[in-house]
Design a protein around this motif. Structure first.
Motif, PDB file in Angstrom:
ATOM      1  N   PRO A   7       0.829  -1.202   0.000  1.00 28.42           N
ATOM      2  CA  PRO A   7       0.000   0.000   0.000  1.00 28.42           C
ATOM      3  C   PRO A   7       0.868   1.260   0.000  1.00 28.42           C
ATOM      4  O   PRO A   7       2.072   1.202   0.243  1.00 28.42           O
ATOM      5  CB  PRO A   7      -0.793  -0.117   1.301  1.00 28.42           C
ATOM      6  CG  PRO A   7       0.071  -0.952   2.183  1.00 28.42           C
ATOM      7  CD  PRO A   7       0.818  -1.888   1.278  1.00 28.42           C
ATOM      8  N   GLY A   8       0.249   2.389  -0.283  1.00 23.97           N
ATOM      9  CA  GLY A   8       0.958   3.668  -0.286  1.00 23.97           C
ATOM     10  C   GLY A   8       0.123   4.744   0.352  1.00 23.97           C
ATOM     11  O   GLY A   8      -0.996   4.491   0.830  1.00 23.97           O
ATOM     12  N   ILE A   9       0.652   5.965   0.357  1.00 21.95           N
ATOM     13  CA  ILE A   9      -0.043   7.112   0.953  1.00 21.95           C
ATOM     14  C   ILE A   9       0.002   8.268  -0.025  1.00 21.95           C
ATOM     15  O   ILE A   9       1.026   8.527  -0.657  1.00 21.95           O
ATOM     16  CB  ILE A   9       0.617   7.514   2.282  1.00 21.95           C
ATOM     17  CG1 ILE A   9       0.464   6.392   3.295  1.00 21.95           C
ATOM     18  CG2 ILE A   9       0.023   8.809   2.818  1.00 21.95           C
ATOM     19  CD1 ILE A   9       1.132   6.642   4.628  1.00 21.95           C
ATOM     20  N   ILE A  10      -1.118   8.972  -0.142  1.00 20.10           N
ATOM     21  CA  ILE A  10      -1.229  10.164  -0.987  1.00 20.10           C
ATOM     22  C   ILE A  10      -1.622  11.332  -0.095  1.00 20.10           C
ATOM     23  O   ILE A  10      -2.486  11.205   0.769  1.00 20.10           O
ATOM     24  CB  ILE A  10      -2.311   9.982  -2.077  1.00 20.10           C
ATOM     25  CG1 ILE A  10      -1.863   8.938  -3.090  1.00 20.10           C
ATOM     26  CG2 ILE A  10      -2.600  11.292  -2.781  1.00 20.10           C
ATOM     27  CD1 ILE A  10      -2.884   8.666  -4.165  1.00 20.10           C
ATOM     28  N   SER A  11      -0.981  12.480  -0.312  1.00 20.08           N
ATOM     29  CA  SER A  11      -1.358  13.716   0.390  1.00 20.08           C
ATOM     30  C   SER A  11      -2.326  14.479  -0.482  1.00 20.08           C
ATOM     31  O   SER A  11      -2.043  14.744  -1.658  1.00 20.08           O
ATOM     32  CB  SER A  11      -0.128  14.589   0.662  1.00 20.08           C
ATOM     33  OG  SER A  11       0.739  13.939   1.557  1.00 20.08           O
ATOM     34  N   LEU A  25      -4.733   2.030  -8.557  1.00 19.77           N
ATOM     35  CA  LEU A  25      -4.080   2.827  -9.594  1.00 19.77           C
ATOM     36  C   LEU A  25      -4.704   2.520 -10.949  1.00 19.77           C
ATOM     37  O   LEU A  25      -4.874   1.367 -11.315  1.00 19.77           O
ATOM     38  CB  LEU A  25      -2.581   2.526  -9.620  1.00 19.77           C
ATOM     39  CG  LEU A  25      -1.808   2.860  -8.346  1.00 19.77           C
ATOM     40  CD1 LEU A  25      -0.382   2.335  -8.426  1.00 19.77           C
ATOM     41  CD2 LEU A  25      -1.807   4.356  -8.109  1.00 19.77           C
ATOM     42  N   ARG A  26      -5.051   3.560 -11.696  1.00 16.20           N
ATOM     43  CA  ARG A  26      -5.725   3.393 -12.984  1.00 16.20           C
ATOM     44  C   ARG A  26      -4.825   3.678 -14.181  1.00 16.20           C
ATOM     45  O   ARG A  26      -5.210   3.465 -15.311  1.00 16.20           O
ATOM     46  CB  ARG A  26      -6.974   4.284 -13.060  1.00 16.20           C
ATOM     47  CG  ARG A  26      -8.007   3.942 -12.008  1.00 16.20           C
ATOM     48  CD  ARG A  26      -8.532   2.529 -12.231  1.00 16.20           C
ATOM     49  NE  ARG A  26      -9.412   2.102 -11.172  1.00 16.20           N
ATOM     50  CZ  ARG A  26      -9.129   1.141 -10.312  1.00 16.20           C
ATOM     51  NH1 ARG A  26      -7.996   0.503 -10.376  1.00 16.20           N
ATOM     52  NH2 ARG A  26      -9.979   0.786  -9.386  1.00 16.20           N
ATOM     53  N   ASN A  27      -3.624   4.218 -13.952  1.00 17.62           N
ATOM     54  CA  ASN A  27      -2.640   4.369 -15.024  1.00 17.62           C
ATOM     55  C   ASN A  27      -1.255   4.207 -14.411  1.00 17.62           C
ATOM     56  O   ASN A  27      -1.131   3.555 -13.377  1.00 17.62           O
ATOM     57  CB  ASN A  27      -2.815   5.694 -15.779  1.00 17.62           C
ATOM     58  CG  ASN A  27      -2.646   6.923 -14.901  1.00 17.62           C
ATOM     59  OD1 ASN A  27      -2.438   6.819 -13.703  1.00 17.62           O
ATOM     60  ND2 ASN A  27      -2.737   8.092 -15.505  1.00 17.62           N
ATOM     61  N   ASP A  37      -5.032  12.509  -9.368  1.00 21.55           N
ATOM     62  CA  ASP A  37      -6.452  12.761  -9.124  1.00 21.55           C
ATOM     63  C   ASP A  37      -7.004  11.473  -8.530  1.00 21.55           C
ATOM     64  O   ASP A  37      -6.646  10.376  -8.959  1.00 21.55           O
ATOM     65  CB  ASP A  37      -7.159  13.105 -10.435  1.00 21.55           C
ATOM     66  CG  ASP A  37      -8.604  13.527 -10.209  1.00 21.55           C
ATOM     67  OD1 ASP A  37      -8.926  13.966  -9.088  1.00 21.55           O
ATOM     68  OD2 ASP A  37      -9.411  13.413 -11.149  1.00 21.55           O
ATOM     69  N   PHE A  38      -7.872  11.603  -7.516  1.00 22.63           N
ATOM     70  CA  PHE A  38      -8.408  10.408  -6.885  1.00 22.63           C
ATOM     71  C   PHE A  38      -9.730  10.733  -6.206  1.00 22.63           C
ATOM     72  O   PHE A  38     -10.065  11.888  -5.982  1.00 22.63           O
ATOM     73  CB  PHE A  38      -7.417   9.814  -5.877  1.00 22.63           C
ATOM     74  CG  PHE A  38      -7.055  10.728  -4.733  1.00 22.63           C
ATOM     75  CD1 PHE A  38      -7.727  10.662  -3.525  1.00 22.63           C
ATOM     76  CD2 PHE A  38      -6.032  11.650  -4.868  1.00 22.63           C
ATOM     77  CE1 PHE A  38      -7.384  11.494  -2.469  1.00 22.63           C
ATOM     78  CE2 PHE A  38      -5.678  12.478  -3.822  1.00 22.63           C
ATOM     79  CZ  PHE A  38      -6.352  12.400  -2.622  1.00 22.63           C
ATOM     80  N   GLU A  39     -10.459   9.681  -5.906  1.00 25.00           N
ATOM     81  CA  GLU A  39     -11.698   9.805  -5.150  1.00 25.00           C
ATOM     82  C   GLU A  39     -11.443   9.284  -3.739  1.00 25.00           C
ATOM     83  O   GLU A  39     -10.584   8.425  -3.527  1.00 25.00           O
ATOM     84  CB  GLU A  39     -12.807   8.981  -5.808  1.00 25.00           C
ATOM     85  CG  GLU A  39     -13.184   9.484  -7.179  1.00 25.00           C
ATOM     86  CD  GLU A  39     -14.228   8.597  -7.843  1.00 25.00           C
ATOM     87  OE1 GLU A  39     -14.812   7.725  -7.164  1.00 25.00           O
ATOM     88  OE2 GLU A  39     -14.442   8.786  -9.042  1.00 25.00           O
ATOM     89  N   ILE A  40     -12.212   9.803  -2.789  1.00 26.46           N
ATOM     90  CA  ILE A  40     -12.057   9.361  -1.400  1.00 26.46           C
ATOM     91  C   ILE A  40     -13.251   8.499  -1.041  1.00 26.46           C
ATOM     92  O   ILE A  40     -14.407   8.900  -1.223  1.00 26.46           O
ATOM     93  CB  ILE A  40     -11.963  10.572  -0.451  1.00 26.46           C
ATOM     94  CG1 ILE A  40     -10.767  11.438  -0.833  1.00 26.46           C
ATOM     95  CG2 ILE A  40     -11.852  10.107   0.996  1.00 26.46           C
ATOM     96  CD1 ILE A  40     -10.748  12.782  -0.141  1.00 26.46           C
ATOM     97  N   TYR A  49      -5.493   8.393 -10.639  1.00 24.52           N
ATOM     98  CA  TYR A  49      -4.910   8.667 -11.954  1.00 24.52           C
ATOM     99  C   TYR A  49      -3.725   9.608 -11.780  1.00 24.52           C
ATOM    100  O   TYR A  49      -3.855  10.663 -11.163  1.00 24.52           O
ATOM    101  CB  TYR A  49      -5.939   9.308 -12.886  1.00 24.52           C
ATOM    102  CG  TYR A  49      -7.033   8.370 -13.300  1.00 24.52           C
ATOM    103  CD1 TYR A  49      -6.893   7.587 -14.436  1.00 24.52           C
ATOM    104  CD2 TYR A  49      -8.198   8.273 -12.552  1.00 24.52           C
ATOM    105  CE1 TYR A  49      -7.905   6.715 -14.814  1.00 24.52           C
ATOM    106  CE2 TYR A  49      -9.210   7.407 -12.916  1.00 24.52           C
ATOM    107  CZ  TYR A  49      -9.060   6.621 -14.061  1.00 24.52           C
ATOM    108  OH  TYR A  49     -10.058   5.760 -14.425  1.00 24.52           O
ATOM    109  N   THR A  50      -2.578   9.248 -12.346  1.00 29.48           N
ATOM    110  CA  THR A  50      -1.408  10.117 -12.321  1.00 29.48           C
ATOM    111  C   THR A  50      -1.616  11.207 -13.360  1.00 29.48           C
ATOM    112  O   THR A  50      -1.876  10.932 -14.522  1.00 29.48           O
ATOM    113  CB  THR A  50      -0.123   9.320 -12.637  1.00 29.48           C
ATOM    114  OG1 THR A  50      -0.018   8.252 -11.698  1.00 29.48           O
ATOM    115  CG2 THR A  50       1.101  10.207 -12.553  1.00 29.48           C
TER     116      THR A  50
END
Length: 197
Positions: A7-11, A25-27, A37-40, A49-50
Motif C-alpha cells: 500500500p501507499g499514501i497520498i497527500s 491505480l488506474r494508469n 487525481d483520486f476519489e475518497i 490517476y497520475t
C-alpha cells in the motif's frame, strides 16, 4: 508512494493523507511528488490517476518566472531551490563573469542583489520577516568600528566578532539549511507544494 505490491499514501490538497492499494491505480504508478487525481471512499484514496510525471521541483523550474525569482524579494523559496538555483547558479555566474572588466562589475552588483533577495525568501519560507537577514550586520559593523577606533581593546573586538559569528551561524543553520513551513504562510504558498492550501 507504494512499493511494487504494498500500500501507499497520498497527500491531498486538504492537507490529509490517504492510504491506497496498488489495485486502486488506474494508469502509470506515480512517483513521489507527482500530481494525482483520486476519489475518497471510507477515508482511503480510490480510482487514482497520475496527472503529471514531473516532480514538483522540475515542474516548478519549467514554469518559473526567473526574473522574479532572482530580483524580487516577495514570496518564498525552498532550501533546495535556494542551494540549487540560487547559490550554485549565482556562484557559477560570478566565477565565469567576475574576471571581465566592466561586465564583471555589473554582474557582481546584480548577483549581490540576488543574494539578498534569495536570503529574504528563505526567511519568508520559515514565516519570518526578511529584515532578519540583516541580523549579522550590526555586530559586524561594531566589530570593525571597535578594531579601527580602539585597537587596544582586543577583548571587546573579539567579543563582538564572536557575536557576529554566532549571528552568521544562526542564519546558516537556522534558515538556509532548515526546512520551511509546511503549507501556506503569510508570505505565500508552500514552494514545495504550491497547490495546497
Amino acid at each position: 508512494m507504494p512499493g511494487p505490491t504494498g500500500p501507499g499514501i497520498i497527500s491531498g490538497h486538504d492537507g490529509q493523507r490517504y492510504r491506497f492499494a496498488p489495485s486502486d491505480l488506474r494508469n502509470a504508478p506515480p512517483a513521489a511528488g507527482d500530481e494525482v487525481d483520486f476519489e475518497i471512499s471510507a477515508g482511503e484514496a480510490k480510482e487514482i490517476y497520475t496527472l503529471a510525471a514531473n516532480t514538483p521541483l522540475k515542474a516548478l523550474a519549467a514554469k518559473r518566472d526567473w526574473t522574479q525569482f532572482y530580483l524580487s524579494p516577495s514570496g518564498r523559496i525552498s532550501r533546495r531551490e535556494y542551494w540549487l538555483y540560487g547559490f550554485l547558479v549565482t556562484s557559477c555566474v560570478g566565477l565565469l563573469t567576475g574576471w571581465i572588466p566592466i561586465l564583471g562589475v555589473i554582474v557582481s552588483l546584480v548577483l549581490s542583489w540576488s543574494g539578498i533577495v534569495l536570503g529574504i525568501k528563505r526567511f519568508h519560507d520559515l514565516g519570518r520577516s526578511g529584515w532578519w537577514s540583516l541580523i549579522a550586520i550590526p555586530p559586524m559593523l561594531l566589530t570593525i568600528f571597535s578594531a579601527v577606533i580602539n585597537p587596544n581593546h582586543a577583548t571587546l573586538t573579539m567579543l563582538l566578532g564572536l557575536i557576529t559569528l554566532a549571528a552568521m551561524l544562526w542564519v546558516f543553520f537556522g534558515v538556509l539549511v532548515r526546512r520551511g513551513n509546511e503549507g501556506p504562510n503569510q508570505f505565500g504558498p508552500d514552494p514545495m507544494h504550491p497547490g495546497i492550501g
